[in-house]
Design an enzyme around this catalytic site. Structure first.
Site, PDB file in Angstrom:
ATOM      1  CB  SER A 189      -0.881  -0.005   1.254  1.00  0.00           C
ATOM      2  OG  SER A 189      -1.518   1.239   1.455  1.00  0.00           O
ATOM      3  CE1 TYR A 202      -4.218  -2.122   5.207  1.00  0.00           C
ATOM      4  CE2 TYR A 202      -3.192   0.003   4.764  1.00  0.00           C
ATOM      5  CZ  TYR A 202      -3.814  -1.146   4.307  1.00  0.00           C
ATOM      6  OH  TYR A 202      -4.024  -1.329   2.955  1.00  0.00           O
TER       7      TYR A 202
END
Length: 314
Positions: A189, A202
């Site tokens: 990401s 995350y």
């Protein structure tokens, strides 16, 4: 009487110096070639591989980007193995692929369980064949400050976003090496390039994925068998799949959310062209690399200027 050290042979010393100079020249020649080829590939990307004879396994195939990836891979003639913990949505993806004339097989699996993954891969080998493309797509994203994240949330985030990568790679890679054909695609990401508030666990998982892929590629590169295994790490910006529930940005036209169909197309294109890394949009990877050459506070200034991220969902 202790023997005195004998002076080094001048001829040997000269030979060693020449060897080092030759190594330096070779290094700079190869480095220059790599830079030139990288610039060439910016203008003329490498030719895309034919994937019609491959078997691709996609995790999280029942919804969002996993579903889009499954449908688009099938359109290239690839045999698609759809894996998801949700049997209903996964079956819907398989049915839609078959309805469009594609080849698909569906399997229910909890990717955090190494035992289930080992059993799954054996079943796939018997019923479908050897998986030659793995797309580690499944992931979750709790969005609130670290001090408000529970132990269960953090553990589950790492189990799905990181540990599942290890179990799938360990189980599938040996057959890829034996077949001398394989490609592992990992969904990191932009949060694996830059830290964001409300996404501490995350971000930790996505930085971990980046490290796993880089280290594994190096490990395979040094394998004396020189197996034909490729690696592609993907760094998407916020994709409009419902995973990112409360995004914000100062410049919505410049930093708008990515459509899952567009993200899937970019991922498949990066895989087919053998790119080692790709961000979606592409410029974000180059921007991050550029900003890393400056003081950390400059990156923070840019982050404040763009004001993009996710709000807490609590």
């Amino acid at each position: 009487m202790p023997q005195e050290d004998q002076p080094a042979n001048p001829g040997v010393q000269l030979y060693n110096v020449v060897l080092i100079l030759v190594d330096i020249l070779v290094f700079f020649a190869k480095a220059t070639y790599n830079i030139v080829m990288s610039l060439v590939h910016l203008v003329a990307p490498p030719e895309a591989d034919d994937i019609s004879q491959d078997v691709v396994l996609i995790t999280g195939a029942g919804h969002g980007m996993g579903k889009c990836l499954s449908l688009q891979y099938a359109a290239f003639g690839t045999t698609v193995v759809c894996v998801d913990i949700n049997e209903k949505t996964n079956s819907e993806t398989v049915a839609e692929i078959k309805q469009r004339g594609g080849k698909a097989f569906g399997y229910v699996c909890d990717v955090t369980s190494r035992t289930q993954i080992v059993e799954l891969v054996e079943k796939i080998k018997q019923q479908v064949g050897v998986v030659t493309i793995l797309v580690n797509n499944a992931g979750i994203m709790p969005t609130h400050p670290l001090l408000q994240q529970t132990e269960q949330e953090i553990t589950k985030t790492f189990q799905i976003n990181v540990m599942a990568h290890f179990w799938l790679i360990q189980t599938l890679l040996p057959d890829m090496i034996q077949k001398n054909r394989g490609h592992i695609v990992a969904l990191s990401s932009v949060a694996g390039l830059v830290g964001f508030k409300n996404l501490v666990p995350y971000c930790g998982t996505k930085f971990a994925v980046r490290g796993i892929m880089e280290a594994l590629a190096e490990e395979i590169r040094s394998d004396p068998r020189k197996p034909n295994i490729k690696f592609t790490s993907i760094y998407p910006y916020m994709v409009d799949t419902g995973l990112c529930k409360r995004p914000h940005t100062r410049f919505p036209e410049l930093m708008k959310m990515v459509k899952p169909e567009d993200a899937a197309a970019a991922i498949i294109d990066a895989q087919r062209r053998g790119l080692v890394e790709a961000s979606i949009p592409m410029y974000l990877l180059y921007l991050n690399t550029f900003m890393r050459n400056f003081p950390l506070k400059n990156g923070q200034l840019l982050g404040d200027f763009l004001d993009t991220g996710v709000n807490s969902d609590l």
